[in-house]
Design an enzyme around this catalytic site. Structure first.
Site, short mmCIF file in Angstrom:
data_model
loop_
_atom_site.label_atom_id
_atom_site.label_comp_id
_atom_site.label_asym_id
_atom_site.label_seq_id
_atom_site.Cartn_x
_atom_site.Cartn_y
_atom_site.Cartn_z
N ASP A 25 0.73 -1.19 0.10
CA ASP A 25 -0.02 -0.01 0.04
C ASP A 25 0.82 1.37 0.12
O ASP A 25 0.36 2.23 0.73
CB ASP A 25 -0.99 0.06 1.35
CG ASP A 25 -1.88 -1.13 1.10
OD1 ASP A 25 -2.13 -1.92 0.25
OD2 ASP A 25 -2.71 -1.28 2.20
N GLU A 73 -4.58 -0.89 -1.21
CA GLU A 73 -5.91 -0.90 -0.53
C GLU A 73 -6.77 0.30 -1.28
O GLU A 73 -6.74 1.33 -1.56
CB GLU A 73 -5.57 -0.35 0.82
CG GLU A 73 -6.94 -0.39 1.84
CD GLU A 73 -6.94 -0.19 2.99
OE1 GLU A 73 -5.89 -0.08 3.52
OE2 GLU A 73 -8.05 -0.10 3.83
N LYS A 130 -6.61 -4.76 -3.03
CA LYS A 130 -7.39 -5.44 -1.74
C LYS A 130 -8.64 -4.40 -1.06
O LYS A 130 -8.05 -3.43 -1.05
CB LYS A 130 -6.22 -6.06 -0.75
CG LYS A 130 -5.32 -4.79 -0.11
CD LYS A 130 -4.18 -5.35 0.64
CE LYS A 130 -3.46 -4.37 1.13
NZ LYS A 130 -4.18 -3.55 2.38
N LYS A 133 -7.43 -4.78 4.99
CA LYS A 133 -6.33 -4.58 5.45
C LYS A 133 -5.03 -5.54 5.21
O LYS A 133 -3.98 -5.26 4.84
CB LYS A 133 -6.33 -4.51 6.97
CG LYS A 133 -7.20 -3.34 7.75
CD LYS A 133 -6.82 -1.87 6.86
CE LYS A 133 -7.63 -1.04 7.33
NZ LYS A 133 -8.08 0.20 6.51
N VAL A 158 3.32 0.26 4.17
CA VAL A 158 2.63 1.07 5.45
C VAL A 158 1.14 0.50 5.51
O VAL A 158 0.42 -0.08 4.59
CB VAL A 158 2.55 2.57 4.78
CG1 VAL A 158 4.23 3.00 4.83
CG2 VAL A 158 1.96 2.93 3.61
N THR A 159 0.66 0.51 6.61
CA THR A 159 1.45 0.86 7.91
C THR A 159 1.93 -0.30 8.77
O THR A 159 1.41 -1.24 8.61
CB THR A 159 0.60 2.00 8.70
OG1 THR A 159 -0.57 1.27 9.24
CG2 THR A 159 0.28 3.21 7.87
N CYS A 163 -1.76 -2.63 7.80
CA CYS A 163 -1.89 -3.61 6.68
C CYS A 163 -0.60 -4.42 6.60
O CYS A 163 -0.60 -5.53 6.07
CB CYS A 163 -1.92 -2.78 5.40
SG CYS A 163 -3.48 -2.02 5.39
N GLN A 203 8.84 -13.66 21.77
CA GLN A 203 8.53 -15.11 21.82
C GLN A 203 9.13 -16.08 20.73
O GLN A 203 8.49 -16.81 20.31
CB GLN A 203 6.95 -15.12 21.60
CG GLN A 203 6.13 -14.30 22.85
CD GLN A 203 4.72 -14.48 22.81
OE1 GLN A 203 4.20 -15.79 23.06
NE2 GLN A 203 4.14 -13.68 22.27
N1 TIU Z 1 -2.59 0.28 4.45
C1 TIU Z 1 -2.76 0.65 5.62
O1 TIU Z 1 -2.10 0.28 6.64
N2 TIU Z 1 -4.42 0.95 5.80
C2 TIU Z 1 -4.78 1.84 6.77
O2 TIU Z 1 -5.65 2.23 7.00
N3 TIU Z 1 -3.70 2.10 7.75
C3 TIU Z 1 -3.76 3.00 8.83
O3 TIU Z 1 -2.76 3.22 9.50
N4 TIU Z 1 -4.64 3.88 8.82
#
Ligand code: TIU
Length: 225
Positions: A25, A73, A130, A133, A158-159, A163, A203
């Site tokens: 993303d 996304e 997609k 997430k 990200v992030t 995701c 872990q």
């Molecule tokens: N790609 C992804 O992480 N989608 C999000 O909405 N991330 C946020 O941190 N908002």
């Protein structure tokens, strides 16, 4: 040729022929002002830190002939693939589907949905659209990886805690060895980035490994950053 990758909690070996680089993303909607990320109240400039490390691993992966997967996304223009629970949640300044300076927010085909030009896919690379997430949910990713015999996923983007984490958890449960490229990930919350990576490593590597862009480049045969 089997490669050794420096990682936490332990180094691991991988075969480039059965390894994919998965870039999550890296879209204008998350990294540029006026998109989805900013509509949620975030400082989108924090995500820039991941761009240069991803450029480095992307160049190394291309040179080594790895399968490269880019994800985006986003939703269909009629929002038929966007569950009400996602559309209604939170109090954004502009909701998914609303008009913004980069087109309708988080909608496929709009300028904001596009991947940053610096990381643009090239011919032969896989682009996964997609709605969720995780990159496996409601996509062809599992079938594409299965057809190529992929066993190891090098994941960045990200992030970190949303995701990237969801995709690594999905991949881990499907039997993939999932490695987060730590400096190739970023979050709107530096603390969540740090703890998100720590959660993977804890872990004994409960659902994966964490490595770095320099280690991945070195393992793929290039110069370490
Ligand atoms: N790609 C992804 O992480 N989608 C999000 O909405 N991330 C946020 O941190 N908002």
């Amino acid at each position: 040729m089997i490669r050794s990758l420096a990682a936490e909690p332990a180094d691991l070996h991988f075969d480039p022929a059965t390894t994919a680089l998965v870039i999550i993303d890296m879209q204008r909607d998350f990294l540029e002002p006026g998109g989805f990320g900013e509509s949620l109240g975030n400082d989108v400039s924090l995500l820039q830190a991941a761009v240069a490390p991803i450029q480095a691993v992307l160049a190394a992966a291309r040179a080594a002939g790895l399968l490269v997967v880019h994800t985006r996304e986003g939703h269909k223009p009629d929002l038929s693939d966007a569950p009400p629970a996602k559309l209604e949640r939170g109090a954004p300044t502009a909701r998914i589907g609303a008009a913004g300076p980069m087109g309708r927010i988080l909608i496929r085909g709009e300028p904001g949905h596009g991947i940053l030009p610096a990381l643009a896919p090239v011919r032969g690379e896989v682009v996964i659209d997609k709605p969720g997430k995780g990159a496996f949910h409601a996509t062809d990713l599992g079938a594409i990886l299965g057809a190529r015999g992929i066993a190891t996923l090098l994941v960045c983007g990200v992030t970190t805690e949303v995701c990237v984490h969801t995709t690594i958890r999905e991949g881990n449960d499907r039997g993939y060895r999932c490695v987060a490229i730590g400096d190739g990930c970023a979050s709107y919350f530096p603390e969540f980035h740090r703890v998100g990576l720590a959660m993977i490593v804890a872990q004994g590597g409960i659902f994966g490994w964490v490595s770095s862009s320099g280690a991945v480049v070195a393992a793929l045969g290039g110069a370490a950053r």
